[in-house]
Design an enzyme around this catalytic site. Structure first.
Site, PDB file in Angstrom:
ATOM      1  N   CYS A  35       0.837  -1.200   0.000  1.00 20.34           N
ATOM      2  CA  CYS A  35       0.000   0.000   0.000  1.00 20.34           C
ATOM      3  C   CYS A  35       0.874   1.253   0.000  1.00 20.34           C
ATOM      4  O   CYS A  35       1.366   1.673   1.054  1.00 20.34           O
ATOM      5  CB  CYS A  35      -0.912  -0.005   1.225  1.00 20.34           C
ATOM      6  SG  CYS A  35      -1.880   1.494   1.375  1.00 20.34           S
ATOM      7  N   CYS A  87      -0.331   4.143   2.118  1.00 20.29           N
ATOM      8  CA  CYS A  87      -0.066   4.010   3.554  1.00 20.29           C
ATOM      9  C   CYS A  87       1.424   4.272   3.860  1.00 20.29           C
ATOM     10  O   CYS A  87       1.744   4.859   4.887  1.00 20.29           O
ATOM     11  CB  CYS A  87      -0.400   2.607   4.054  1.00 20.29           C
ATOM     12  SG  CYS A  87      -1.892   1.898   3.375  1.00 20.29           S
ATOM     13  N   ASP A  88       2.337   3.827   3.006  1.00 25.08           N
ATOM     14  CA  ASP A  88       3.750   3.745   3.389  1.00 25.08           C
ATOM     15  C   ASP A  88       4.705   4.647   2.619  1.00 25.08           C
ATOM     16  O   ASP A  88       5.890   4.710   2.961  1.00 25.08           O
ATOM     17  CB  ASP A  88       4.240   2.288   3.240  1.00 25.08           C
ATOM     18  CG  ASP A  88       3.482   1.350   4.170  1.00 25.08           C
ATOM     19  OD1 ASP A  88       2.990   1.823   5.207  1.00 25.08           O
ATOM     20  OD2 ASP A  88       3.394   0.151   3.863  1.00 25.08           O
TER      21      ASP A  88
END
Ligand SMILES: Cc1cc2nc3c(=O)[nH]c(=O)nc-3n(C[C@H](O)[C@H](O)[C@H](O)COP(=O)(O)OP(=O)(O)OC[C@H]3O[C@@H](n4cnc5c(N)ncnc54)[C@H](O)[C@@H]3O)c2cc1C
Length: 304
Positions: free
Chosen positions: A134, A137-138
Site C-alpha cells: 500500500c 499508507c507507506d
C-alpha cells in the site's frame, strides 16, 4: 450484545456500508461485521476523484468514515470481528466470528478482496521492513530513496505516481512489455521523470540485512539476471477474493469470486453478495456501493 439480527452484513467497505445504510433505513435490525478498519480498501486511497458528489475529490479514509457515520445514524450496529464461517439453517443462517456467533435471517456478503503476494524469498521476512502492499499508507517512509513497484495495472501505476512524490526514483517492474493500466494513468506515468520501467522482468528475491536493500530480477525473454538496489518494494499484482470462509457454502467462480444474479442473490436463498467480491465486479467504490444498495433492497424483499 444482541445475537439475532434480520440482516448481517459481512465486510465494512463501500459495499457493506451502503448495504447497511439501506437495510437500516428500511428499519431492518442490521449488524455489520468488519475484521479490520471500517471503510475497506478505499481507506488506502489518498484521493478519490471519481465518487459522485465530491467535485473536489475526497480522501478515501474520509469517504469511508462518512459512509459509516451515515449508516450508523440510521441504526446500523457494527462489531470488529472476523467471520470464520456460515452455517445454513432452515429459516436462519448462523454467522461464526472470532467474537462469537450471530444469527441472521438474511446475510449480505461484502468482504471484498486483498492484495496478492509474489510468494518469493524475502517477501514475508521484509514485509513492513521495505516490502509494502500500500503506497498510500507507506510512501512517506521512502523519502529520497529508490523504490520499486511490481505490476502494470491501474493500482500499480497509481502507486508509482504516488511514490514519485516521495522517492528519489521509482522503478516499475512489469512481466509484460506493456501496461494494463488505463491510458490516462499510462500517460501520467510516462511523463513523470522519476518513474522508469523495466519491461518483461520479474522479481526472484528480496534481500537485505534488517531492511530491504536490493532485489534480484530476471528478464523473462533472454533469462538475463540482474540486481537492483532499492529501499522499498511495493507489490501490486492483483487481488484475491476474501471467500475462503465460504468454500462449500456458495457457488464461486474458478478464481473464488461469488456468482450473483442482477438482484445480487447468490445460489443460496437469503444470502446476497455485493462489491468487489462478486464475479465480474467493476471493482470501484461506486459500483460496490451500488451492489450494496441492490443487495439490501432485495434482502428486504426476501424478508417480507
Ligand atoms: C490504493 C487503492 C486506491 C483505490 N482508488 C479508487 C478510486 O479512486 N476510486 C474507486 O472507485 N475505487 C478505488 N479503489 C477500489 C475500491 O477501494 C474498491 O473497489 C472498493 O473498496 C470495494 O469495496 P467492497 O466493499 O466491495 O470491498 P472492500 O473495500 O475490499 O471491503 C471489504 C471489507 O471486508 C472486510 N473483510 C474481509 N474478510 C472479512 C471477514 N472474514 N470478516 C469480516 N470482515 C472481513 C475487509 O477488512 C474490508 O474492510 C482503490 C483501491 C485501492 C486499494
Amino acid at each position: 450484545m444482541n445475537k439475532e439480527y434480520e440482516v448481517v452484513i459481512i465486510g465494512g467497505g463501500p459495499a457493506g456500508l451502503t448495504a447497511g445504510l439501506y437495510s437500516s433505513r428500511a428499519r431492518l435490525n442490521s449488524l455489520l461485521i468488519e475484521k479490520g478498519m471500517v471503510g475497506g480498501q478505499i481507506v488506502t486511497a489518498e484521493r478519490v476523484d471519481n465518487y459522485p458528489g465530491f467535485p473536489e475529490g475526497i480522501s478515501g479514509f474520509e469517504l469511508g468514515q462518512l459512509m459509516h457515520q451515515q449508516a450508523t445514524k440510521y441504526g446500523l450496529k457494527t462489531i470488529i470481528a472476523e467471520v470464520t464461517g456460515i452455517e445454513l439453517g432452515e429459516e436462519q443462517k448462523g454467522v461464526q466470528t472470532t467474537e462469537g456467533n450471530f444469527v441472521a435471517k438474511a446475510v449480505i456478503i461484502a468482504s471484498g478482496s486483498e492484495r496478492l503476494k509474489l510468494g518469493i524469498p524475502g517477501e514475508e521476512k521484509f514485509t513492513g521492513k521495505g516490502v509494502s502492499y500500500c503506497a498510500t499508507c507507506d510512501a512517506a517512509f521512502f523519502r529520497e530513496v529508490p523504490v520499486a513497484v511490481v505490476g502494470g495495472g491501474d493500482a500499480a501505476i497509481t502507486e508509482a505516481l504516488h511514490l514519485a512524490k516521495f522517492a528519489s526514483k521509482v522503478m516499475v517492474i512489469h512481466r509484460r512489455d506493456q501496461l494494463r493500466a488505463s491510458r490516462i494513468l499510462q500517460e501520467k506515468s510516462f511523463s513523470e521523470p522519476k518513474i522508469e520501467f523495466l519491461w518483461n522482468t520479474v522479481v526472484d528475491q528480496i534481500e537485505g540485512e534488517d531492511l530491504v536493500e536490493r532485489i534480484k530480477l530476471h528478464e523473462v525473454k533472454m533469462g538475463e539476471k540482474s540486481a537492483l538496489n532499492v529501499a522499498g518494494i511495493f507489490i501490486s499484482i492483483g487481488l484475491k477474493p476474501n471467500t475462503d470462509y465460504l468454500k462449500g457454502i456458495l457457488p464461486l467462480d474458478p478464481a473464488g469470486y461469488i456468482i450473483t444474479n442482477d438482484k445480487m442473490e447468490t445460489g443460496v436463498p437469503g444470502i446476497f453478495a455485493a462489491g468487489d467480491i462478486c464475479h465480474d465486479s467493476a471493482r470501484q467504490a461506486i459500483t460496490a456501493a451500488g451492489d450494496g444498495a441492490t443487495a439490501a433492497i432485495y434482502a428486504e424483499e426476501f424478508l417480507s
